[in-house]
Enzyme design. Structure first.
Site: not given
Ligand code: ATP
Ligand code: MG
Length: 338
Positions: A197, A115, A200
């Protein structure tokens, strides 16, 4: 008396739309686990401000995340669902834990490296993000943390912070137990861009609450095996993200058909995506319907979150009192404030 149920803690940032990666990697598991574990589930808004964000819509996104979780089946009668900033003990414990966290450990975290490299100026909050996560978990003495694979490294750090704090202030005991990660089979869902991956913050998602048309518009241009230039070129499903998504949304017969049609060049990638879209739309339809209902009742959602915060504070306040005591702070002579 029955022994107490083991406790889980998990969090999700209101940093964008709840997506299928979050759902398959984490949220589905939370819904299942709430029946056998004391579950504490948090919308971690204080984590979400570590990246650039729109402050005008943070509160709305926070409520919307809670709506998404409730729509997925988080039951407020079973699980404690709340917003992180409503329980100020999280930030207090983070400050305490900062004093036992080595900066070098934070600098080598993959999420920090990923990041921060996209930013010209890196906020301290991005570096100390894992310390706040450690505070989230340790505040509730959670035994297990159901997360996606991307968070396993942070959880390792939490365990190390717990060990260091115990060594310094534990009075010979393990005051903070070391929490364990709980992964699902879908521990890492790739983004539709096929590059990183699903996240969001990267805009490579399928939203859990997307309309059928939005789902199709997102799947349609997604890259597949580049060897499949035309319908007549056979492909390798193992390197195709669309195939991997079929494995989570389509029945086994369809998954087998996908392999046959792809390796045998019997259909085009668009045909394959259409079948995936239909199965995904069907799987997500009930969640979307419940979310639409909840959107009509924001007061109800806010009440659920307030009740959740009250329950969380009862535990968090006790931990903070004990931590202050063990770390040697002078107790307030007046009413104890927490
Ligand atoms: P950001 O991009 O803001 O970090 P994010 O999509 O990574 O958002 P988080 O809020 O950081 O989401 O994570 C919430 C949960 O979802 C965590 O337990 C994380 O491990 C899981 N998670 C996030 N992205 C994935 C993915 N691509 N596959 C499986 N699990 C995920
Ligand atoms: Mg995340």
């Amino acid at each position: 008396m029955l022994p107490p149920m083991p406790r889980i803690f998990s969090g999700i940032q209101p940093s964008g739309e709840l997506h299928i990666g979050n759902w398959l990697g984490a949220v589905q598991n939370w819904v299942k686990l709430q029946y056998s574990y004391e579950s504490i589930i948090c919308v971690v808004d204080l984590h979400a401000i570590t990246a650039k964000y729109e402050h005008a819509s943070l509160s709305q996104r926070t409520r919307e995340m809670a709506i998404g979780l409730l729509a997925c089946g988080i039951d407020p009668e079973r699980a404690t669902l709340f917003v992180q900033s409503h329980v100020p003990e999280h930030t207090e414990l983070q400050w305490m834990l900062n004093s036992v966290t080595p900066i070098g450990e934070l600098e080598r975290m993959t999420q920090f490296k990923d990041k921060s490299q996209r930013l010209e100026s890196v906020p301290v909050g991005l570096l100390t993000y894992p310390v706040l996560m450690a505070a989230d978990i340790l505040l509730y003495h959670a035994d297990l943390v159901p997360v996606g694979e991307d968070q396993v490294q942070h959880l390792e750090l939490t365990r190390e912070v717990a060990r260091r704090w115990n060594a310094e202030f534990g009075r010979g005991e393990s005051y903070f137990a070391e929490p364990q990660a709980l992964l699902t089979e879908a521990k890492r869902i790739m983004g539709l861009d096929g590059q990183a991956k699903m996240s969001k913050s990267l805009g490579n998602t399928v939203g859990l609450l997307d309309t059928p048309e939005e789902i199709w518009q997102k799947l349609r241009p997604a890259p597949t095996d580049p060897a499949r230039v035309t319908k007549k070129d056979p492909g390798n499903p193992e390197i195709c993200n669309i195939y991997h998504l079929h494995r989570y949304f389509s029945p086994p017969e369809t998954v087998a058909q996908v392999v046959e049609n792809c390796t045998g060049a019997k259909w085009g990638c668009l045909d394959c995506k259409r079948v995936l879209a239909d199965n995904m739309i069907a799987a997500l339809a009930p969640i979307r319907a419940r979310a639409l209902e909840l959107r009509e009742q924001p007061e109800l959602v806010d009440e659920i979150l307030a009740a959740g915060a009250a329950k969380a504070r009862a535990i968090a306040g006790q931990t903070i009192l004990e931590v202050r005591d063990r770390m040697g702070f002078l107790q307030s002579a007046g009413r104890l404030i927490h």
